[in-house]
Design an enzyme around this catalytic site. Structure first.
Site, PDB file in Angstrom:
ATOM      1  N   LEU A 410       5.341  -1.123 -10.260  1.00 18.51           N
ATOM      2  CA  LEU A 410       5.025   0.299 -10.171  1.00 18.51           C
ATOM      3  C   LEU A 410       5.816   0.966  -9.058  1.00 18.51           C
ATOM      4  O   LEU A 410       6.263   2.098  -9.185  1.00 18.51           O
ATOM      5  CB  LEU A 410       3.530   0.512  -9.916  1.00 18.51           C
ATOM      6  CG  LEU A 410       2.595   0.383 -11.113  1.00 18.51           C
ATOM      7  CD1 LEU A 410       1.153   0.535 -10.654  1.00 18.51           C
ATOM      8  CD2 LEU A 410       2.922   1.419 -12.170  1.00 18.51           C
ATOM      9  N   GLY A 411       5.961   0.279  -7.963  1.00 23.51           N
ATOM     10  CA  GLY A 411       6.674   0.884  -6.849  1.00 23.51           C
ATOM     11  C   GLY A 411       6.659   0.008  -5.630  1.00 23.51           C
ATOM     12  O   GLY A 411       6.022  -1.046  -5.595  1.00 23.51           O
ATOM     13  N   LYS A 412       7.378   0.441  -4.630  1.00 21.67           N
ATOM     14  CA  LYS A 412       7.501  -0.308  -3.385  1.00 21.67           C
ATOM     15  C   LYS A 412       7.345   0.665  -2.226  1.00 21.67           C
ATOM     16  O   LYS A 412       7.870   1.773  -2.250  1.00 21.67           O
ATOM     17  CB  LYS A 412       8.868  -0.982  -3.308  1.00 21.67           C
ATOM     18  CG  LYS A 412       9.112  -1.750  -2.020  1.00 21.67           C
ATOM     19  CD  LYS A 412      10.472  -2.403  -2.033  1.00 21.67           C
ATOM     20  CE  LYS A 412      11.577  -1.364  -1.844  1.00 21.67           C
ATOM     21  NZ  LYS A 412      11.597  -0.835  -0.476  1.00 21.67           N
ATOM     22  N   GLY A 416       4.746  -3.729   1.045  1.00 26.94           N
ATOM     23  CA  GLY A 416       4.762  -4.552  -0.153  1.00 26.94           C
ATOM     24  C   GLY A 416       5.003  -3.821  -1.458  1.00 26.94           C
ATOM     25  O   GLY A 416       5.254  -2.622  -1.500  1.00 26.94           O
ATOM     26  N   ASP A 532      -3.527   7.577   7.080  1.00 22.59           N
ATOM     27  CA  ASP A 532      -2.202   7.701   6.462  1.00 22.59           C
ATOM     28  C   ASP A 532      -2.297   8.506   5.168  1.00 22.59           C
ATOM     29  O   ASP A 532      -1.694   8.152   4.158  1.00 22.59           O
ATOM     30  CB  ASP A 532      -1.612   6.314   6.191  1.00 22.59           C
ATOM     31  CG  ASP A 532      -0.145   6.380   5.788  1.00 22.59           C
ATOM     32  OD1 ASP A 532       0.548   7.319   6.209  1.00 22.59           O
ATOM     33  OD2 ASP A 532       0.312   5.495   5.033  1.00 22.59           O
TER      34      ASP A 532
END
Length: 713
Positions: A410-412, A416, A532
């Protein structure tokens, strides 16, 4: 005769044994009985076997009479009983920062010797009793950060000894009582901010000559002109009139002079110095809502780093280069993996493995020579290897099913890789790999992850299970199907067009995020801070309901050890999550760059203070609101200069740009929602105040958003 003596002795001895708790003790026991939760055992020694309550926690006596009840910040949950009013000598009540709810009984004010009543930071509601005027000795009244409604009781002007009056962050309405400034001349602190008080500011407030610090009337609905008599207040007093409906020229006398524009922003109808809005001869004080956004560029005060020069951040070319580099790197690693896997490991695959694209390995068996490690490598004695731990009774899958599942990257991010995993039965999950690290902090990781796993709210992503080994840590979440808020606002990289969000949907998303944050801040077990928050961490489901994600992720990654940023660039095939292969399917979404915009959602004090606070989240939420209003990224290009979104909005407001210049062009069709948009803009500017203490609590932000019209689809 002997029998008579024995009978007398028996009666006397039994009278000693029988409890003799006095009436004040029983009044306090009724207080204890109204408490449903006492997690810290603060009332543990309140026992009926005592003669009086003077030795009880939080109770102070004078000559065996209760004069003070002080139990702050103990997470007490319950009603506030009226029995306290029966304590005739009671002088001080301090129950701040607990979880009391319900109304404020008029019977409490029977304790007419009361000198201080401090109840801020609870969930008390209802109207304020008019009996408050009976407290002729009252010097401190702090009911802030609750949910009181109705008007300020007219009888409050009878409390002529009052020195501190703080009713801020409630839902109070109506005008200030007549005689407010004439009778309360002893006032030293006055804070009525973040309510819905209206009417004009009484001219007699100029009589409050003992006021000190800040007189805060901000974030209300006060209208009319500013009375010149306010200039009679002590010159050292700062008068905060921001975000009201005041109009007309600003008086230039006494305490109102030389205050700068920051004391008057958010009042579209004000004119004259220190604002850059000159008064016309026929000034009526009314202006069009479209002229609203004006705010000086020095509010909040900018640091020298942010004046004139470029805001810290990467250029577009650098961002593009990093994204391309990430993509190429992952492709190269994928090719290497595919080669190694097909040439060396394929002989170990079974027919079942071929169906789902995973190599199944039991109990740490190292079957793939490409990634073989020393088989003598062992885990900590207290850690079970390759153990999937469910955090929910509804978790019906095990590690084997997870390993056989179809998986897609899906993504980085800097913490991780995230995979979309589809189990054989169709259940879809999101799996985040935290990277490698030692096992020495397993217990700490376990405690933290299981606490997060208990969080349940419609607007917070649910953590369903986790996996721990010495080399790998996985977090298994619900899969949220509609991508992130960042993609919904700005589109996905590589896609030329996208469907913009209408205002009604944006408002609904804002409300959902606010509710999720209120839950984390006030109703989660530890009153968590996200720390965040940004649009990429807000996921949207099929109904476009927002879900706050990545909560607690930074701390978990820190506990897990290793270097997630570096190790997320490598996809091996030895350990379970490494066998979740990188797919070449079109379902692979845009890889999230680990550069860039996240720091611009952080509060200014985050650069100096190590421990995050809930006011950090409030600031981040304010930036998100601005992004949803303007459709702009948190970094705005102005000519050759880059500035963050907050400062750009301030500049637009100072220069009296029309709302159309600030608004996302995609919202042009929502012109009839202008009042709502302006209201949200006011809320956003309150959230991004440079001073953490001046930012509202998320509960009050959420309440303010909820008061806006419910959007219709």
């Amino acid at each position: 005769m002997v029998s008579l003596v024995l009978l007398v002795l028996l009666v006397c001895s039994s009278s000693v044994v029988v409890s003799s708790l006095n009436a004040e003790g029983y009044a306090l026991l009724s207080f204890k009985q109204s408490i449903y939760e006492d997690p810290e055992g603060s009332l543990g020694n309140w026992n009926s076997s005592d003669e009086n309550p003077c030795s009880w926690n939080g109770v102070t006596c004078k000559e065996e009479k209760v004069v003070s009840v002080s139990i702050p910040k103990k997470r007490l949950y319950g009603l506030l009983p009226s029995a306290l009013g029966s304590l005739s000598d009671l002088r001080h009540v301090n129950l701040r920062n607990n979880k009391f709810f319900g109304g404020l009984s008029f019977e409490l004010f029977r304790a007419q010797g009361l000198q201080s009543l401090v109840l801020y930071g609870n969930s008390l509601s209802g109207s304020l009793p008019n009996d408050i005027g009976k407290l002729g000795y009252l010097q401190t009244l702090d009911l802030s950060q609750n949910m009181f409604n109705g008007s300020i009781p007219t009888s409050i002007v009878q409390c002529k000894r009052l020195k501190t009056l703080d009713l801020s962050q409630n839902n109070l309405t109506g005008s200030l009582p007549n005689g407010f400034g004439v009778n309360l001349v002893a006032l030293e602190k006055l804070d009525l901010s973040f309510n819905r008080l209206n009417g004009s500011i009484p001219s007699d407030m100029g009589n409050l000559s003992n006021l000190q610090g800040t007189v805060d009337l901000s974030h209300n609905l006060f209208g009319g002109s500013i009375p010149a008599s306010l200039g009679n207040l002590p010159e050292k007093v700062y008068i905060d009139l921001t975000y009201n409906n005041l109009s007309g020229p600003i008086p230039q006398n006494g305490a109102l002079m030389n205050r700068g524009p920051t004391a008057f922003i958010g009042n579209p109808g004000l004119c004259g110095p220190p604002l850059k809005n000159p008064c016309s001869p026929d000034t009526t004080g009314a202006t069009s809502p479209s002229s609203y956004p004006y705010l000086p560029s020095n509010y909040p005060p900018q640091s020298d780093d942010n004046r004139g020069g470029k805001a810290r951040g990467l250029s577009k070319s650098a961002i593009i280069a990093i994204v391309v580099g990430d993509v190429v790197g992952i492709c190269v690693v994928g090719l290497l993996f595919s080669y190694c896997y097909s040439r060396i490991c394929i002989r170990n695959r079974t027919k079942d493995d071929n169906v789902y694209g995973f190599e199944k390995s039991r109990k740490g068996r190292k079957d793939c020579l490409c990634f073989r490690k020393d088989e003598s490598e062992t885990l900590s004695e207290n850690v079970e290897q390759y153990d999937l731990v469910p955090l929910d009774s509804q978790v019906a899958f095990d590690l084997d099913e997870l390993l056989k599942a179809s998986a897609f990257v899906l993504g980085k991010s800097e913490i991780g890789i995230v995979y979309k995993v589809v189990l054989e039965d169709g259940l879809t999950l999101a799996v985040r790999r935290l990277g490698e690290g030692g096992s020495q902090r397993f217990k700490e990781f376990q405690t933290e992850v299981e606490a997060i796993g208990k969080l349940r709210h419609p607007n917070v992503v649910t953590l369903r299970a986790y996996y721990w080994s010495v080399d790998e840590k996985l977090l298994i979440y619900d899969y949220i199907s509609n991508g992130s808020l960042a993609s919904a606002l700005h589109g996905k990289a590589g896609l030329v067009s996208f469907t913009p969000l209408p205002w009604s949907l944006r408002l609904r998303i804002m409300k959902g995020i606010a509710k999720g944050l209120v839950y984390l801040h006030e109703f989660s077990p530890k009153k968590y801070v996200h720390g965040d928050l940004k649009p990429s961490n807000v996921l949207l489901d099929q109904n476009m309901e927002p879900h706050i994600s990545d909560f607690g992720l930074g701390r978990l990654a820190n506990i897990a050890g290793g270097s997630p940023t570096l190790q997320s660039n490598r996809i091996a095939s030895e350990k379970p999550q490494e066998r979740i292969q990188k797919s070449t399917s079109s379902e692979v979404s845009t890889i999230i760059s680990s550069t860039n915009l996240g720091s611009h959602y952080q509060a200014p004090e985050a650069l100096k203070v190590v421990k995050p606070s809930q006011k950090w989240d409030v600031y981040s939420f304010g930036v998100i609101l601005l992004e949803m209003i303007t459709g702009r990224y948190p970094i705005v290009q102005v000519g050759t200069v880059e500035m963050n979104l907050v400062h750009w909005i301030q500049l637009c407001i100072e220069e009296k740009k029309p709302l159309s210049d600030v608004l996302d062009p995609y919202l042009a069709e929502d012109a009839d929602k202008e009042e709502e948009i302006i209201a949200v803009l006011k809320i956003a500017m309150a959230c991004v105040h440079s001073s953490p203490e001046r930012r509202p609590a998320m509960r009050h932000v959420s309440d303010a958003l909820e008061r806006l019209a419910i959007p219709t689809d």
